[in-house]
Write a protein that holds these residues in place. Structure first.
Motif, PDB file in Angstrom:
ATOM      1  N   GLY A  87      -7.278 -24.111 -31.690  1.00  0.00           N
ATOM      2  CA  GLY A  87      -8.246 -23.242 -32.352  1.00  0.00           C
ATOM      3  C   GLY A  87      -7.734 -21.850 -32.626  1.00  0.00           C
ATOM      4  N   ALA A  88      -6.434 -21.593 -32.365  1.00  0.00           N
ATOM      5  CA  ALA A  88      -5.797 -20.286 -32.602  1.00  0.00           C
ATOM      6  C   ALA A  88      -6.510 -19.164 -31.846  1.00  0.00           C
ATOM      7  N   MET A  89      -6.932 -19.457 -30.621  1.00  0.00           N
ATOM      8  CA  MET A  89      -7.607 -18.472 -29.784  1.00  0.00           C
ATOM      9  C   MET A  89      -6.664 -17.896 -28.723  1.00  0.00           C
ATOM     10  N   ASP A  90      -5.369 -17.936 -28.997  1.00  0.00           N
ATOM     11  CA  ASP A  90      -4.333 -17.612 -28.015  1.00  0.00           C
ATOM     12  C   ASP A  90      -4.590 -16.297 -27.262  1.00  0.00           C
ATOM     13  N   ARG A  91      -4.934 -15.232 -27.995  1.00  0.00           N
ATOM     14  CA  ARG A  91      -5.000 -13.911 -27.348  1.00  0.00           C
ATOM     15  C   ARG A  91      -6.205 -13.756 -26.428  1.00  0.00           C
ATOM     16  N   PHE A  92      -7.100 -14.745 -26.438  1.00  0.00           N
ATOM     17  CA  PHE A  92      -8.259 -14.691 -25.555  1.00  0.00           C
ATOM     18  C   PHE A  92      -8.110 -15.640 -24.360  1.00  0.00           C
ATOM     19  N   ILE A  93      -6.936 -16.280 -24.237  1.00  0.00           N
ATOM     20  CA  ILE A  93      -6.700 -17.246 -23.156  1.00  0.00           C
ATOM     21  C   ILE A  93      -5.746 -16.603 -22.150  1.00  0.00           C
ATOM     22  N   LYS A  94      -6.257 -16.218 -20.999  1.00  0.00           N
ATOM     23  CA  LYS A  94      -5.451 -15.551 -19.967  1.00  0.00           C
ATOM     24  C   LYS A  94      -5.150 -16.552 -18.849  1.00  0.00           C
TER      25      LYS A  94
ATOM     26  N   LEU B 235     -14.158 -10.552 -25.996  1.00  0.00           N
ATOM     27  CA  LEU B 235     -14.457 -11.806 -26.674  1.00  0.00           C
ATOM     28  C   LEU B 235     -13.769 -12.918 -25.893  1.00  0.00           C
ATOM     29  N   THR B 236     -14.459 -14.024 -25.691  1.00  0.00           N
ATOM     30  CA  THR B 236     -13.861 -15.074 -24.878  1.00  0.00           C
ATOM     31  C   THR B 236     -14.388 -16.455 -25.237  1.00  0.00           C
ATOM     32  N   PRO B 237     -13.497 -17.432 -25.338  1.00  0.00           N
ATOM     33  CA  PRO B 237     -13.934 -18.834 -25.414  1.00  0.00           C
ATOM     34  C   PRO B 237     -14.352 -19.334 -24.031  1.00  0.00           C
ATOM     35  N   MET B 238     -14.955 -20.510 -24.030  1.00  0.00           N
ATOM     36  CA  MET B 238     -15.280 -21.232 -22.801  1.00  0.00           C
ATOM     37  C   MET B 238     -14.834 -22.681 -22.985  1.00  0.00           C
ATOM     38  N   LEU B 239     -14.213 -23.255 -21.957  1.00  0.00           N
ATOM     39  CA  LEU B 239     -13.659 -24.604 -22.033  1.00  0.00           C
ATOM     40  C   LEU B 239     -14.373 -25.536 -21.062  1.00  0.00           C
ATOM     41  N   ASN B 240     -14.318 -26.840 -21.359  1.00  0.00           N
ATOM     42  CA  ASN B 240     -14.754 -27.819 -20.366  1.00  0.00           C
ATOM     43  C   ASN B 240     -13.562 -28.205 -19.489  1.00  0.00           C
TER      44      ASN B 240
ATOM     45  N   GLU C  40      -2.993 -16.621 -16.664  1.00  0.00           N
ATOM     46  CA  GLU C  40      -2.544 -16.079 -15.394  1.00  0.00           C
ATOM     47  C   GLU C  40      -3.677 -15.478 -14.563  1.00  0.00           C
ATOM     48  N   LYS C  41      -4.904 -15.366 -15.121  1.00  0.00           N
ATOM     49  CA  LYS C  41      -5.933 -14.572 -14.441  1.00  0.00           C
ATOM     50  C   LYS C  41      -6.524 -15.262 -13.203  1.00  0.00           C
ATOM     51  N   ASN C  42      -6.856 -16.532 -13.316  1.00  0.00           N
ATOM     52  CA  ASN C  42      -7.427 -17.275 -12.178  1.00  0.00           C
ATOM     53  C   ASN C  42      -7.564 -18.738 -12.586  1.00  0.00           C
ATOM     54  N   ASP C  43      -8.107 -19.526 -11.717  1.00  0.00           N
ATOM     55  CA  ASP C  43      -8.248 -20.957 -11.998  1.00  0.00           C
ATOM     56  C   ASP C  43      -9.575 -21.208 -12.707  1.00  0.00           C
ATOM     57  N   PHE C  44      -9.686 -20.778 -13.956  1.00  0.00           N
ATOM     58  CA  PHE C  44     -10.922 -21.001 -14.699  1.00  0.00           C
ATOM     59  C   PHE C  44     -11.035 -22.463 -15.115  1.00  0.00           C
ATOM     60  N   ILE C  45     -12.240 -22.886 -15.422  1.00  0.00           N
ATOM     61  CA  ILE C  45     -12.486 -24.274 -15.809  1.00  0.00           C
ATOM     62  C   ILE C  45     -11.688 -24.609 -17.067  1.00  0.00           C
ATOM     63  N   GLY C  46     -10.902 -25.678 -17.010  1.00  0.00           N
ATOM     64  CA  GLY C  46     -10.082 -26.100 -18.139  1.00  0.00           C
ATOM     65  C   GLY C  46      -8.711 -25.473 -18.192  1.00  0.00           C
ATOM     66  N   ARG C  47      -8.371 -24.642 -17.190  1.00  0.00           N
ATOM     67  CA  ARG C  47      -7.100 -23.915 -17.232  1.00  0.00           C
ATOM     68  C   ARG C  47      -5.893 -24.855 -17.237  1.00  0.00           C
TER      69      ARG C  47
ATOM     70  N   THR D 143     -12.331 -17.973 -20.357  1.00  0.00           N
ATOM     71  CA  THR D 143     -10.864 -17.936 -20.385  1.00  0.00           C
ATOM     72  C   THR D 143     -10.302 -16.524 -20.369  1.00  0.00           C
ATOM     73  N   ASN D 144     -11.073 -15.548 -20.772  1.00  0.00           N
ATOM     74  CA  ASN D 144     -10.600 -14.163 -20.835  1.00  0.00           C
ATOM     75  C   ASN D 144     -11.009 -13.417 -19.570  1.00  0.00           C
ATOM     76  N   ARG D 145     -10.330 -12.306 -19.309  1.00  0.00           N
ATOM     77  CA  ARG D 145     -10.734 -11.438 -18.196  1.00  0.00           C
ATOM     78  C   ARG D 145     -12.051 -10.757 -18.536  1.00  0.00           C
ATOM     79  N   MET D 146     -12.853 -10.503 -17.534  1.00  0.00           N
ATOM     80  CA  MET D 146     -14.102  -9.796 -17.757  1.00  0.00           C
ATOM     81  C   MET D 146     -13.826  -8.305 -18.007  1.00  0.00           C
ATOM     82  N   PRO D 147     -14.664  -7.666 -18.804  1.00  0.00           N
ATOM     83  CA  PRO D 147     -14.398  -6.271 -19.183  1.00  0.00           C
ATOM     84  C   PRO D 147     -14.721  -5.296 -18.055  1.00  0.00           C
ATOM     85  N   LYS D 148     -14.211  -4.090 -18.216  1.00  0.00           N
ATOM     86  CA  LYS D 148     -14.614  -3.000 -17.329  1.00  0.00           C
ATOM     87  C   LYS D 148     -16.018  -2.547 -17.726  1.00  0.00           C
ATOM     88  N   THR D 149     -16.636  -1.762 -16.869  1.00  0.00           N
ATOM     89  CA  THR D 149     -17.997  -1.299 -17.137  1.00  0.00           C
ATOM     90  C   THR D 149     -18.059  -0.555 -18.469  1.00  0.00           C
ATOM     91  N   ARG D 150     -19.072  -0.918 -19.263  1.00  0.00           N
ATOM     92  CA  ARG D 150     -19.351  -0.360 -20.594  1.00  0.00           C
ATOM     93  C   ARG D 150     -18.272  -0.728 -21.620  1.00  0.00           C
TER      94      ARG D 150
END
Length: 596
Positions: free
Chosen positions: A504-511, A332-337, A513-520, A321-328
Motif C-alpha cells: 500500500g506504499a505506507m512505508d514511512r508510517f511503518i515503524k 498518521l498511522t495504518p493499523m494491521l491485523n 523497530e518501535k515495538n511488537d505491534f499487531i502484524g509486525r 504501526t506508527n509511534r504515538m505523537p507527543k502531546t499536542r
C-alpha cells in the motif's frame, strides 16, 4: 424452553427469523423478507431439443428490461421476477409458527414483467405454466449478506440475509469458518461485513431501503448515483444551510453530506451517466478556488474516537504501526491485523498525557470498534468512546486558510506557533473547538472540530471572515478529487485488508523497530522479501468519462522499463530512467485532469 444453553460460539443463521434471533441479544439487524414470485413451465420441446443437440443445459438469462431472470428447470424453464411493485412480507415480526408455506400468488403484480418476458422469449409464452411459487426470502439494505462477528458481543456471529443461497452460501460459509478458526475471513469481505451499517439502520429505515433495493435489482446503478429511500436519516445543524446554498447531498453512512454545489440558477441534482455528469465543471471550480484561495467543507462524516486512561498510549502503540505523537502533536498511522494486512488508517492526536483523539473512516466505525474492543485491556486502564455525530467538523483549506483562521481566533496561529501536524484546543469564532493543522486536500489548512451546538456559529464566522479572501464552499467529491491529486490513499478504496502496508506504499508510517505491534512480524517479512504489489498513482487521459475504481488497467512495459504504452486510453505507471516508479507529488503533476 430447554433452559439456558452455554456455547463457545453462537451463529445467527436464522434466515427468515434472523431478525428475531438478533433481538434476543439486543441487536436489531437490518434485514427484511420480501415476497418473491417465479413460475415453472411445463416441459418445452425447444428446451429438450437444445439439450439433445448440444449436450448442455440452457444458459441462464438476466433480462434487465423485463426485470426477470430465467434458467432451465428439468425440461422446462423457471422464470422469476424482481418487480418494481414489490411487497414486503411480515415487516415487523416473523411468526415463529411459519413453516415455509408458500404465499398466495399475485400474477397481477408481476404482469408487466411477464408481458415483456413473453415478448423476449416467445417459447415461454406458448408453454403451459406448471406451477407459480410465491415465497418470502430475506434481504439486507444493499442486497448483500450480513456476515461476521457482531460488535459489542462475544463470539456472536451472523450469517444471514443470504438472499441467493445456492450461489452465495458456499462463499459465506467459507468466509465465516475462516473467521471463526483463524480470526480472519481470508478475503476482502467488507461488502458483506455485518458492521457496515450503523445504528441509523433501524426497522423503518431497513424496510424502506430493502424495498428500494429489491425494486432496483435489475436496474443499472450509475457512478455517483444517490438513491432517495429513507433519506434524510441523519443531518447536521448545517443541513438546511447547505440546501439553501444549492448543495447536492449524498448519503455517507446514513448522514446527509454535501457532495458538490450547483451554480446559482441550476437545479441541485446529479444527472447520472457513465459519461461525465453535470457535477464535473462545478467540482473543478471548487477545486481551483480552494487550491488558489481558500475553501470550506463539512467533515462531520469522519469517524471520531477518544481513547483515554493510564494505558492508552501503550494500547495504541500495540494496535498502530506508527509511534504515538507527543502531546499536542499528530501522527498518521495504518493499523494491521495479525496477518500484516491493512485494516485501518487513522489520524491520531495526543490531546493530553492520557488522552488521544482519533479520526478515521466513517463507514468503518463499528468495524473498527469491534477490533478496538477485542484488544482492550481487561483491567479498565483504557477507555474508548465513539463520538459519531456528537462531534462534528469543518475543514478550511488553501493558501489563504491561515489568514482566515487568524481572524477567527485570539491566539497566534503563525507557522512557528502552530506547526504542520499540531493539535490545539482553542475558541474559533467564540466556540470551544479542537483544531488539527492538517487537511485531506493536501493544502495548507485546518480541521476544526466542535459539538453540534456550535457548528452553525463556527460556520457563519468562517463565511463572514472568509469573504475578503474569496472563500468558496466545496463538497466531498472535490475533497476526494484533491486527495487523489496528492496521492493520499483512503481505507477500503486503495487500502484494503488484502494488501500489506508496503504494498500500500505506507512505508514511512511503518515503524518496525518501535515495538511488537499487531502484524509486525508479517509486515517485517513483507519488507524483507519485497512487496509483490505496489500502489501507484495514474494520470488518466480521458475526454468525457472518468474511472470509478476497480477498472482493469492494461499496460505494456518495455524491457528496460523506460517507456510505457497506454492502450485504450487508460493510464499506466510512470517510471524514471532508472526504472523506478514515480510516486507522490511528482506522479501527481498535471493531475488536475482528473478533477471531478
Amino acid at each position: 424452553e430447554q433452559g439456558t444453553v452455554k456455547a463457545e460460539h453462537v451463529v445467527n443463521c436464522g434466515g427468515l427469523w434472523a431478525r428475531e434471533i438478533g433481538r434476543m441479544v439486543g441487536v436489531e439487524l437490518p434485514v427484511l423478507a420480501m415476497e418473491h414470485m417465479y413460475l415453472l413451465t411445463e416441459p418445452m420441446p425447444e428446451v429438450e431439443e437444445f439439450n439433445k443437440s448440444t449436450g448442455r443445459e440452457m444458459i441462464g438469462v438476466l433480462d434487465f428490461k423485463g426485470e426477470i431472470y430465467t434458467r432451465q428447470e428439468r425440461n422446462g424453464i423457471l422464470l422469476g421476477t424482481y418487480e418494481k411493485a414489490c411487497k414486503p412480507w411480515s415487516p415487523v415480526n416473523t411468526p415463529w409458527d411459519f413453516g415455509h408455506e408458500l404465499l398466495p400468488p399475485d400474477l397481477d403484480r408481476i404482469a408487466p414483467s411477464l408481458e415483456i418476458g413473453f415478448k423476449h422469449f416467445p417459447g415461454i409464452e406458448k408453454a403451459g405454466i406448471k406451477q407459480i411459487i410465491n415465497g418470502p426470502f430475506t434481504f439486507a439494505l444493499d442486497g448483500n449478506p450480513l456476515v461476521g462477528p457482531v460488535q459489542g458481543l462475544t463470539n456472536f456471529w451472523c450469517a444471514c440475509a443470504v438472499m441467493a443461497g445456492f450461489s452465495q452460501g458456499g462463499g459465506v460459509g467459507l468466509a465465516l469458518s475462516n473467521w471463526m478458526v483463524h480470526g480472519d475471513p481470508g478475503f476482502d469481505v467488507w461488502g458483506m461485513d455485518v458492521t457496515r451499517f450503523g445504528e441509523w439502520a433501524g426497522l423503518r429505515y431497513t424496510n424502506a431501503k430493502v424495498r428500494e433495493n429489491y425494486s432496483r435489482r435489475f436496474s443499472i446503478r450509475f457512478p455517483n448515483e444517490e438513491l432517495p429511500a429513507a433519506r434524510p436519516a441523519q443531518t447536521t445543524p448545517l443541513y438546511d444551510t447547505m440546501l439553501a446554498s444549492n448543495a447536492v447531498m449524498g448519503d455517507s453512512w446514513g448522514l446527509e453530506t454535501p457532495l458538490w454545489f450547483a451554480p446559482e440558477g441550476k437545479e441541485p441534482r446529479d444527472i447520472v451517466s457513465f459519461h461525465r455528469s453535470n457535477d464535473f465543471g462545478p467540482i473543478g471550480e471548487e477545486v481551483r478556488a480552494t487550491r488558489e484561495r481558500v475553501g470550506v467543507t463539512e467533515i462531520a462524516n469522519f469517524a471520531k474516537y477518544e481513547v483515554s486512561g493510564p494505558a492508552a498510549e501503550d494500547f495504541l502503540n500495540r494496535l498502530m504501526t506508527n509511534r504515538m505523537p507527543k502531546t499536542r502533536r499528530i501522527v498518521l498511522t495504518p493499523m494491521l491485523n495479525e496477518f500484516g494486512k491493512l485494516i485501518g488508517d487513522f489520524t491520531i492526536a495526543k490531546a493530553a498525557e492520557d488522552r488521544f483523539m482519533i479520526w478515521g473512516s466513517s463507514a468503518a466505525q463499528k468495524y473498527h470498534m469491534r477490533w478496538f474492543e477485542k484488544h482492550l485491556p481487561k483491567d479498565g486502564t483504557v477507555r474508548i468512546h465513539r463520538f459519531d455525530q456528537t462531534l462534528v467538523g469543518l475543514s478550511i483549506a488553501g493558501p489563504k486558510s491561515r489568514d482566515l483562521l487568524q481572524k477567527l481566533v485570539d491566539v497566534d496561529v503563525s507557522t512557528k506557533a502552530f506547526r504542520f501536524m499540531d493539535f490545539r484546543e482553542m475558541a474559533v469564532g467564540g466556540a470551544p473547538c479542537m483544531v488539527n493543522r492538517i487537511t485531506y486536500t493536501g493544502d495548507l489548512g485546518y480541521e476544526i472540530w466542535m459539538a453540534p451546538a456550535y457548528e452553525r456559529l463556527v460556520y457563519k464566522a468562517i463565511k463572514d471572515a472568509g469573504e475578503e479572501f474569496g472563500l468558496v464552499d466545496f463538497g466531498m467529491r472535490a475533497l476526494l478529487s484533491m486527495r487523489l491529486e496528492k496521492n493520499f490513499p483512503t481505507w477500503f478504496r486503495e487500502l484494503r485488508p488484502i494488501y500489506g502496508p508496503f504494498e500500500g506504499a505506507m512505508d514511512r508510517f511503518i515503524k518496525l523497530e518501535k515495538n511488537d505491534f499487531i502484524g509486525r512480524e508479517a509486515a517485517a517479512k513483507e519488507q524483507a522479501e519485497g512487496p509483490k504489489l505496489r500502489r501507484v498513482s495514474f494520470i488518466v487521459d480521458a475526454a468525457d468519462a472518468d474511472v470509478m475504481g476497480d477498472e482493469p488497467i492494461w499496460a505494456k512495459v518495455s524491457k528496460d522499463y523506460g517507456t510505457v504504452e497506454k492502450p485504450h486510453g487508460y493510464g499506466a505507471p510512470r517510471f524514471d530512467k532508472g526504472g523506478k516508479e514515480i510516486r507522490g507529488s511528482k506522479a501527481a503533476e498535471g493531475a488536475s485532469a482528473v478533477r471531478g
